[in-house]
Design a protein around this motif. Structure first.
Motif, short mmCIF file in Angstrom:
data_model
loop_
_atom_site.label_atom_id
_atom_site.label_comp_id
_atom_site.label_asym_id
_atom_site.label_seq_id
_atom_site.Cartn_x
_atom_site.Cartn_y
_atom_site.Cartn_z
N ILE A 128 -10.38 -8.29 2.32
CA ILE A 128 -9.57 -7.19 3.12
C ILE A 128 -9.13 -6.30 2.10
O ILE A 128 -8.72 -5.07 2.35
CB ILE A 128 -8.83 -8.13 3.80
N GLY A 129 -8.61 -6.61 1.16
CA GLY A 129 -7.85 -5.90 0.08
C GLY A 129 -8.50 -4.99 -0.55
O GLY A 129 -8.36 -3.83 -0.75
N VAL A 130 -9.98 -5.17 -0.68
CA VAL A 130 -10.87 -4.10 -1.25
C VAL A 130 -11.33 -3.07 -0.27
O VAL A 130 -11.36 -1.93 -0.34
CB VAL A 130 -12.06 -4.91 -2.03
N LEU A 131 -11.35 -3.71 1.04
CA LEU A 131 -11.89 -2.58 2.37
C LEU A 131 -10.66 -2.16 2.89
O LEU A 131 -9.75 -2.75 3.25
CB LEU A 131 -12.43 -3.41 3.16
N PRO A 132 -10.30 -0.80 2.54
CA PRO A 132 -9.24 0.18 3.06
C PRO A 132 -9.23 -0.07 4.64
O PRO A 132 -10.58 0.13 5.27
CB PRO A 132 -9.43 1.58 2.54
N GLY A 133 -8.23 -0.09 5.20
CA GLY A 133 -8.27 -0.15 6.87
C GLY A 133 -7.58 -1.34 7.43
O GLY A 133 -6.86 -0.80 8.60
N TYR A 144 -2.05 -13.27 -0.37
CA TYR A 144 -1.69 -13.19 -1.64
C TYR A 144 -3.10 -12.87 -2.35
O TYR A 144 -3.21 -11.80 -3.43
CB TYR A 144 -1.24 -14.36 -2.62
N GLY A 145 -4.03 -13.11 -1.90
CA GLY A 145 -5.45 -12.74 -1.89
C GLY A 145 -5.78 -11.23 -1.77
O GLY A 145 -6.43 -10.46 -2.68
N GLY A 160 -7.11 -8.00 -4.53
CA GLY A 160 -8.15 -7.27 -3.95
C GLY A 160 -8.01 -5.73 -3.81
O GLY A 160 -8.46 -4.72 -4.15
N GLY A 161 -6.45 -5.57 -3.40
CA GLY A 161 -6.42 -4.16 -3.24
C GLY A 161 -6.40 -3.13 -4.43
O GLY A 161 -6.50 -1.95 -4.40
N PRO A 177 -6.05 3.39 -2.03
CA PRO A 177 -5.32 1.90 -2.20
C PRO A 177 -5.85 0.95 -0.92
O PRO A 177 -5.84 1.34 0.31
CB PRO A 177 -3.90 2.04 -2.06
N GLY A 178 -6.55 -0.15 -1.11
CA GLY A 178 -6.87 -1.06 -0.27
C GLY A 178 -5.96 -1.57 0.54
O GLY A 178 -6.22 -2.26 1.91
N GLU A 179 -4.62 -1.59 0.14
CA GLU A 179 -3.72 -2.34 0.71
C GLU A 179 -2.30 -1.55 0.21
O GLU A 179 -2.43 -0.78 -0.77
CB GLU A 179 -3.22 -3.71 0.08
#
Lengths: 155, 499
Positions: free
Chosen positions: B33-38, B69-70, B74-75, B85-87
């Motif tokens: 989720i952190g990697v994927l923006p949105g 925290y994951g 990832g972000g 920024p993914g997050e």
């Protein structure tokens, strides 16, 4: 942003006034025994005051020509999607999860994503079935099967 | 039991195969989720809330916390490599992280971000272990007036720390308070503001509200413009090398951890604010502040450490006081309630397995993230190449199924779409959703403690000012409110950015 504030504060003022009135009707109670309407009344009352303040400030700025335009051109796609989602929820009971999800995915990819019809069809079928098997079969979630199919069943 | 026994007990809970699995699922989804923006951690946690019905309370909470925290880990990947920024908490990492990537130092930036996050996360868990007990013990002295004042103070601090206009944040908090009151009155069991919908008798659910305000509205906003992502094509090398550069960032990591830990505890704090404050602090401490933004390793290490420290320290007010300090914690609060666990001072006594299992699982989770992130960065980057046109329908479908599965009710889907529309309008008109959700969660506690206090005092409002703890909370709240109002009046722009 001032014109945005003008519209949003007007809407919030109207909403807060309505809640205030409804909360008053429900009953405010006494200070030693507050009624059901007590908290909503005071919350909406303060909201109405703040909205009126924002409205007044924004109105003065707009009058001075510092409003700025509101762009509506970009709103088309989001409004269209919202309409599709409401339609999805409405049709879910009648057509069932598989059929409605397939249609939604097809619309989203074909009209929003600009993908070819063949690819969109393939993607929609794939996603609908993956979700169906994952949730309805895997996690035993009772997804709607569709009233219309029960109705059309022979006998 | 002493603290050592609790730690051993917590480890025994966290290392049960079932809990290890949920911890892994949580941190894996969090990184994704952190990697994927949105989507963001709030949306992802709400999405998985219904899934947790089928698992044990400890496993559920371990998984949900792991997502949060994951996400921080990832972000940073997207911030450094894509400049997206993914997050929200990794926005500031873009400044120096992306510049480092452009200079061919992407590997070093990613490495220091992961190691810094690990160190900060671990330090923060220590703080959590040793602070939660005394705070919970202190909170046992709280009665209805203290809780009312504490919630008031929390809401004022939240609006005070908000990024945009304080006036608008206050308005959103009031709307959140109102939404939290919809449903049956807790004292008389009469329906309030249900508009004739029997589905609203139990109130507005947190999942449709959060999914609508964060998940659906994010998609609606993204649809306005084509999201283009250009991944900076650089060799990701030097992840384990360049020890010299890592060592040079050690003080930035420690400072970031301390700042993150403190900001995470504050109401309205959390990972986003922590990363910004840590960056500013680091700039202050630096002998070359003018170089910040040009690819300085400290500019990556400090905010990345801070957001992880804050993600874990923000659990302190939730677990020991029962007060969520940010919107993500509000969702976790909802998750605990779903499993009939009341967060608050009695949690440590009544559910030590939940508290210590969660705390110890975070150690395990941090190690998992370290192993997951460093070697798998290449795979995470490849995920970014999934076109948004394929991604958003899947996210939308997850939201729909997640919301429906709560009560097997189509009404919840309508509710989510409605809040999606509200969230979209809020973004267009410059209103933030976080104060609304926070206030919504705290609303029942605020109302019940207020009504109980007035019943106790025979209708006298002096009860909030006559008890020392309540008085101090009220004093802080009033001070912050007046301070903000007067400073805005002084500046003469009450409804601009300052107020």
């Amino acid at each position: 942003m001032e014109r945005h504030n003008l519209y949003s504060s007007s809407l919030l003022l109207a909403m807060a006034s309505l809640i205030c009135y409804k909360a008053y009707r429900i009953g405010l109670g006494r200070p030693d025994n507050p009624g059901e309407g007590f908290a909503p009344f005071w919350i909406s009352f303060v909201l109405a005051l703040l909205s009126a303040y924002l409205l007044f400030g924004s109105y003065l700025k707009v009058m001075k020509g510092r409003g700025g335009p509101i762009g509506v051109a970009t709103w088309r796609k989001p409004v269209y999607l919202l309409f599709l989602l409401f339609l999805y929820a409405f049709l879910l009971r009648f057509l069932g999860f598989l059929a409605v999800t397939f249609l939604l995915m097809l619309f989203l990819l074909y009209s929003f994503g600009g993908e070819s019809l063949r690819k969109s069809l393939l993607f929609s079928v794939l996603i609908s079935f993956i979700f169906y098997f994952l949730f309805a079969r895997g996690l035993q979630l009772p997804l709607p099967t569709g009233l219309i199919w029960d109705y059309l069943k022979p006998g | 039991m002493g603290i050592a026994e609790y730690i051993i007990y917590g480890f025994s809970v966290a290392t049960q195969p079932e809990n290890l699995f949920y911890c892994f699922v949580g941190v894996f989804i969090g990184t994704l989720i952190g990697v994927l923006p949105g989507i963001g951690p709030t949306g992802a946690m709400s999405l998985l809330l219904p899934v947790t019905f089928h698992i044990s309370p400890v496993g559920a909470i371990i998984m949900l916390a792991g997502i949060y925290y994951g996400c921080q880990y990832g972000g940073s990947i997207t911030s450094i490599l894509v400049n997206i920024p993914g997050e929200a908490s990794t926005v500031i990492t873009c400044l120096d992280g992306y510049e480092m990537a452009k200079k061919g130092k992407a590997g070093i930036a990613l490495g220091v971000s992961t190691i810094g996050s690990f160190i900060a996360g671990t330090l923060s868990i220590f703080g959590l272990m040793f602070l939660a007990f005394p705070i919970a013990k202190f909170a046992l002295k709280f009665g209805p007036p203290e809780y009312f004042s504490l919630v008031c103070m929390g809401l004022v601090i939240l609006t005070f720390l908000t990024r945009g206009s304080m006036l608008k944040a206050l308005m959103m908090a009031l709307i959140g308070l109102f939404i939290g009151l919809i449903g049956l009155d807790p004292f008389t069991a009469r329906p309030r503001f249900t508009f004739g919908f029997k589905e609203l008798m139990d109130g507005v659910g947190i999942v449709p509200l959060v999914m609508g305000l964060f998940g659906v509205s994010e998609i609606l906003i993204n649809l306005e413009e084509e999201l283009t992502r250009e991944i900076y094509r650089t060799q990701i090398a030097g992840l384990y090398r360049s020890l010299k550069e890592w060592v040079s960032a050690k003080w930035a990591i420690i400072r970031g951890s301390i700042v993150g830990f403190i900001v995470g505890i504050l109401p309205g704090g959390g990972a986003v604010l922590a990363s910004f404050v840590a960056y500013a602090v680091e700039k202050r401490f630096s002998s070359t502040p003018e170089k910040f933004g040009t690819g300085l390793i400290e500019g990556v290490a400090a905010p990345e450490s801070a957001n992880n420290a804050a993600a874990q320290s923000s659990l302190i007010p939730l677990l020991s006081l029962g007060i969520p300090s940010n919107v993500v914690m509000a969702v976790l609060y909802g998750g605990l309630l779903i499993h009939n666990i009341q967060p608050g001072p009695l949690l440590l006594k009544e559910h030590p397995d939940v508290f210590w299992g969660l705390v110890m699982s975070m150690y395990v989770g941090n190690i998992m993230l370290l192993l997951l992130n460093l070697p798998l960065i290449g795979i995470w980057v490849r995920l970014l190449r999934i076109p948004y046109k394929y991604l958003f329908p899947i996210v939308l479908l997850f939201c729909i199924v997640g919301v429906y599965s709560l009560n097997n009710s189509i009404f919840e889907i309508y509710l989510m779409v409605f809040f999606g529309f509200v969230g979209y309008l809020m973004r267009k008109f410059g209103f933030e959703a976080a104060p609304l959700v926070m206030a919504y969660v705290l609303s029942p506690l605020l109302e019940s403690s207020f009504r109980q206090s007035l019943s106790l005092s025979g209708g006298s409002f002096s009860i909030f000012f006559s008890k020392p703890i309540s008085l101090s909370f009220m004093a802080v709240a009033l001070f912050l409110l007046l301070f903000q109002i007067f400073s805005a009046i002084k500046k003469g722009r009450m409804h601009k950015s300052s107020f």
